[in-house]
Write a protein that holds these residues in place. Structure first.
Motif, PDB file in Angstrom:
ATOM      1  N   LEU A  18       1.210  -0.775  -0.188  1.00 15.44           N
ATOM      2  CA  LEU A  18       0.017  -0.032   0.183  1.00 15.44           C
ATOM      3  C   LEU A  18       0.895   0.927  -0.180  1.00 15.44           C
ATOM      4  O   LEU A  18       1.815   1.235   0.653  1.00 15.44           O
ATOM      5  CB  LEU A  18      -0.863   0.271   1.264  1.00 15.44           C
ATOM      6  N   THR A  19       0.681   2.104  -0.303  1.00 18.42           N
ATOM      7  CA  THR A  19       1.111   3.778  -0.849  1.00 18.42           C
ATOM      8  C   THR A  19       0.016   4.740   0.011  1.00 18.42           C
ATOM      9  O   THR A  19      -1.486   4.374  -1.454  1.00 18.42           O
ATOM     10  CB  THR A  19       1.916   4.172  -2.238  1.00 18.42           C
ATOM     11  N   ALA A  20       0.195   5.607   0.399  1.00 20.13           N
ATOM     12  CA  ALA A  20      -0.738   6.626   0.998  1.00 20.13           C
ATOM     13  C   ALA A  20       0.008   7.576   0.810  1.00 20.13           C
ATOM     14  O   ALA A  20       1.058   8.012   2.291  1.00 20.13           O
ATOM     15  CB  ALA A  20      -1.954   5.793   1.915  1.00 20.13           C
ATOM     16  N   ARG A  21      -0.276   8.460   0.370  1.00 23.69           N
ATOM     17  CA  ARG A  21      -0.058   9.670   0.807  1.00 23.69           C
ATOM     18  C   ARG A  21      -1.398  11.393   1.264  1.00 23.69           C
ATOM     19  O   ARG A  21      -2.216  11.083   0.399  1.00 23.69           O
ATOM     20  CB  ARG A  21       0.544  10.634  -0.096  1.00 23.69           C
ATOM     21  N   GLN A  22      -1.621  11.725   2.358  1.00 21.86           N
ATOM     22  CA  GLN A  22      -2.870  12.179   2.578  1.00 21.86           C
ATOM     23  C   GLN A  22      -2.168  13.907   3.129  1.00 21.86           C
ATOM     24  O   GLN A  22      -1.329  13.698   4.101  1.00 21.86           O
ATOM     25  CB  GLN A  22      -3.448  12.304   4.367  1.00 21.86           C
ATOM     26  N   TYR A  23      -2.702  14.630   2.496  1.00 20.52           N
ATOM     27  CA  TYR A  23      -2.255  15.880   2.947  1.00 20.52           C
ATOM     28  C   TYR A  23      -4.268  16.884   3.234  1.00 20.52           C
ATOM     29  O   TYR A  23      -5.192  16.300   2.629  1.00 20.52           O
ATOM     30  CB  TYR A  23      -1.774  16.726   1.668  1.00 20.52           C
ATOM     31  N   THR A  24      -3.469  18.244   4.036  1.00 19.85           N
ATOM     32  CA  THR A  24      -4.897  19.475   4.143  1.00 19.85           C
ATOM     33  C   THR A  24      -4.397  20.405   3.703  1.00 19.85           C
ATOM     34  O   THR A  24      -2.952  20.458   3.803  1.00 19.85           O
ATOM     35  CB  THR A  24      -4.958  19.542   5.815  1.00 19.85           C
ATOM     36  N   GLY A  25      -5.261  20.875   3.152  1.00 21.22           N
ATOM     37  CA  GLY A  25      -4.579  22.347   2.363  1.00 21.22           C
ATOM     38  C   GLY A  25      -5.972  23.410   2.133  1.00 21.22           C
ATOM     39  O   GLY A  25      -6.941  23.504   2.235  1.00 21.22           O
ATOM     40  N   TRP A  26      -5.272  24.012   1.084  1.00 14.77           N
ATOM     41  CA  TRP A  26      -6.131  25.583   0.883  1.00 14.77           C
ATOM     42  C   TRP A  26      -6.323  25.641  -0.626  1.00 14.77           C
ATOM     43  O   TRP A  26      -5.034  25.534  -1.017  1.00 14.77           O
ATOM     44  CB  TRP A  26      -5.985  26.734   1.219  1.00 14.77           C
ATOM     45  N   LEU A  27      -7.207  25.090  -1.012  1.00 18.74           N
ATOM     46  CA  LEU A  27      -8.042  25.068  -2.319  1.00 18.74           C
ATOM     47  C   LEU A  27      -8.932  26.094  -2.528  1.00 18.74           C
ATOM     48  O   LEU A  27      -9.752  27.037  -2.303  1.00 18.74           O
ATOM     49  CB  LEU A  27      -9.312  23.855  -2.708  1.00 18.74           C
ATOM     50  N   GLU A  28      -8.436  27.147  -4.027  1.00 11.62           N
ATOM     51  CA  GLU A  28      -9.058  28.348  -4.905  1.00 11.62           C
ATOM     52  C   GLU A  28      -9.011  27.857  -6.310  1.00 11.62           C
ATOM     53  O   GLU A  28      -7.969  27.109  -7.203  1.00 11.62           O
ATOM     54  CB  GLU A  28      -7.760  29.518  -4.576  1.00 11.62           C
ATOM     55  N   ALA A  29     -10.480  28.290  -6.574  1.00  9.41           N
ATOM     56  CA  ALA A  29     -10.284  27.170  -7.862  1.00  9.41           C
ATOM     57  C   ALA A  29     -11.793  27.543  -8.181  1.00  9.41           C
ATOM     58  O   ALA A  29     -12.227  28.925  -8.378  1.00  9.41           O
ATOM     59  CB  ALA A  29     -11.218  25.882  -7.738  1.00  9.41           C
ATOM     60  N   GLY A  30     -11.601  27.647  -9.901  1.00 11.58           N
ATOM     61  CA  GLY A  30     -12.640  28.257 -10.759  1.00 11.58           C
ATOM     62  C   GLY A  30     -12.609  27.459 -12.128  1.00 11.58           C
ATOM     63  O   GLY A  30     -11.522  27.015 -12.523  1.00 11.58           O
ATOM     64  N   ASP A  31     -13.959  26.881 -12.968  1.00 11.80           N
ATOM     65  CA  ASP A  31     -14.198  26.677 -14.827  1.00 11.80           C
ATOM     66  C   ASP A  31     -13.274  25.197 -14.528  1.00 11.80           C
ATOM     67  O   ASP A  31     -12.524  24.689 -14.770  1.00 11.80           O
ATOM     68  CB  ASP A  31     -13.082  27.197 -15.206  1.00 11.80           C
ATOM     69  N   ASP A  32     -13.359  24.301 -13.325  1.00 11.99           N
ATOM     70  CA  ASP A  32     -12.969  23.036 -13.135  1.00 11.99           C
ATOM     71  C   ASP A  32     -11.665  23.174 -13.294  1.00 11.99           C
ATOM     72  O   ASP A  32     -11.347  21.575 -13.269  1.00 11.99           O
ATOM     73  CB  ASP A  32     -13.730  22.256 -14.207  1.00 11.99           C
ATOM     74  N   ARG A  33     -10.882  23.699 -12.494  1.00 12.12           N
ATOM     75  CA  ARG A  33      -9.117  23.695 -12.341  1.00 12.12           C
ATOM     76  C   ARG A  33      -9.026  24.338 -10.538  1.00 12.12           C
ATOM     77  O   ARG A  33     -10.065  25.401 -10.447  1.00 12.12           O
ATOM     78  CB  ARG A  33      -8.777  24.264 -13.173  1.00 12.12           C
ATOM     79  N   ALA A  34      -7.542  24.112 -10.440  1.00 12.30           N
ATOM     80  CA  ALA A  34      -7.925  24.585  -9.382  1.00 12.30           C
ATOM     81  C   ALA A  34      -6.833  24.648  -8.487  1.00 12.30           C
ATOM     82  O   ALA A  34      -5.450  24.032  -8.790  1.00 12.30           O
ATOM     83  CB  ALA A  34      -8.334  23.793  -8.314  1.00 12.30           C
ATOM     84  N   LEU A  35      -5.980  25.735  -7.888  1.00  9.94           N
ATOM     85  CA  LEU A  35      -4.773  25.706  -7.070  1.00  9.94           C
ATOM     86  C   LEU A  35      -5.305  25.033  -5.707  1.00  9.94           C
ATOM     87  O   LEU A  35      -6.137  25.547  -4.901  1.00  9.94           O
ATOM     88  CB  LEU A  35      -4.316  26.960  -7.263  1.00  9.94           C
ATOM     89  N   TYR A  36      -4.235  24.294  -5.480  1.00 14.50           N
ATOM     90  CA  TYR A  36      -4.225  23.235  -4.593  1.00 14.50           C
ATOM     91  C   TYR A  36      -3.095  23.704  -3.155  1.00 14.50           C
ATOM     92  O   TYR A  36      -2.026  23.345  -4.102  1.00 14.50           O
ATOM     93  CB  TYR A  36      -4.683  21.732  -4.199  1.00 14.50           C
ATOM     94  N   ALA A  37      -2.801  24.395  -1.947  1.00 11.88           N
ATOM     95  CA  ALA A  37      -1.554  24.530  -1.293  1.00 11.88           C
ATOM     96  C   ALA A  37      -1.140  23.620  -0.119  1.00 11.88           C
ATOM     97  O   ALA A  37      -2.404  24.115   0.676  1.00 11.88           O
ATOM     98  CB  ALA A  37      -1.820  26.531  -0.991  1.00 11.88           C
TER      99      ALA A  37
END
Length: 325
Positions: free
Chosen positions: A254-273
């Motif tokens: 198994l491989t698992a990578r979990q993140y919490t962060g901040w999402l800024e989105a529009g038009d089905d595209r997003a920037l995730y920090a």
């Protein structure tokens, strides 16, 4: 009246080896993590389920505080099921914190049917004692079940149960510490590139988390660029969780990578920090996997006992066994 579902959905709920659990954080974000559903479900009662450990006290405390969760059945590898649908279950979670012998037997029987027989013998009976003792089912009472025709959530979904919110969730205020990335974005991008499943979680307008597939289109110092099928990523800014994971037959390796962060989105595209990062890579060897599972369970039980997070009945049972050693 319990929410039910058709046969083609039940086939998926029975077969999928893994699902993505989304639950709500105290700050109003979402955590997404891989869990093992092992076929736990009951159409007559309108419930589905997954397994977890009483040693994961933080996760269970958050689910008890806010029981609204999501389970995304998003992957068919190694399951024997050829269906193409993506199934999102939203409902209220009920951890079985005082499992009976029947509860433990149910979890063990379903797990062995899908993941292989358990190891037994002088060493394994003692080494895996805590692993089986604190492994419990979590039942999710289904409020809404949404089924897309393909695993990318493209096309018109079929719905069962409560209506979906008509509006997107309101934007959230940025975190007090700022919204920029707090972990190395290049490292995150490299790690996610090795996982075939990447899922984004956020809290919807009705307070239920939602989990859906996304793709990492690119990255730079400001974050990860995410893309998705239309309507998957909500517009605006908000806290969000991200999961990248991979698995092999019977969940060995198994491989698992979990993140919490901040999402800024529009038009089905997003920037995730990304702000926080956890994860693991488990060996593709059953003996090693069970060894580390047993070790993790022992450590989790000790930690939960010190924190007073184990139910009294479990603590008494464990304590009596330790006195007999």
């Amino acid at each position: 009246m319990p929410v039910s579902w058709p046969d083609h959905v039940d086939e998926i709920l029975d077969a999928d080896l893994t699902a993505a659990l989304g639950y709500v954080t105290p700050a109003g974000g979402a955590v997404v993590m891989a869990v093992a559903p092992i076929g736990l479900r009951d159409r007559e009662r309108g419930v589905v389920g997954f397994t977890t450990s009483l040693g994961f006290a933080k996760k269970l405390a958050r689910i008890k505080r806010e029981p609204r969760v999501a389970l995304a059945y998003h992957a068919r590898e190694h399951s024997g099921c050829s269906r193409s649908e993506y199934v999102l279950v939203q409902g209220r979670a009920e951890p079985v914190e005082k499992p009976t012998d029947a509860d433990r037997a149910l979890v063990r029987r379903l797990a062995e049917a899908r993941l292989g027989s358990a190891r037994s013998g002088f060493f394994w009976d003692r080494w895996l004692r805590e692993y089986y003792m604190v492994r419990i089912p979590v039942w999710v009472h289904v409020e809404r079940l949404t089924v897309w025709p393909d695993l990318r959530c493209q096309g018109e979904p079929e719905r069962h149960g409560a209506r979906a919110p008509s509006a997107q969730p309101d934007p959230q205020k940025p975190p007090a510490k700022g919204s920029r990335p707090r972990v190395d974005v290049r490292r995150v991008a490299r790690r996610l590139a090795k996982t075939p499943h990447v899922l984004l979680g956020h809290v919807g307008a009705d307070g239920y988390p939602t989990v859906a597939p996304v793709e990492v289109h690119g990255s730079d110092a400001t974050g990860l660029e995410l893309t998705s099928a239309p309507g998957v990523i909500p517009s605006g800014a908000r806290r969000a969780g991200l999961l990248g994971h991979a698995y092999k037959p019977k969940l060995i390796g198994l491989t698992a990578r979990q993140y919490t962060g901040w999402l800024e989105a529009g038009d089905d595209r997003a920037l995730y920090a990304p702000h926080t990062e956890t994860g693991f890579v488990a060996p593709p060897n059953k003996t090693l996997l069970l060894f580390f599972n047993g070790l993790q369970a022992k450590q989790g039980v000790r930690k939960a006992r010190r924190a007073g997070a184990l139910p009294a009945a479990v603590q008494r049972r464990q304590g009596s066994r330790e006195r007999l050693r």
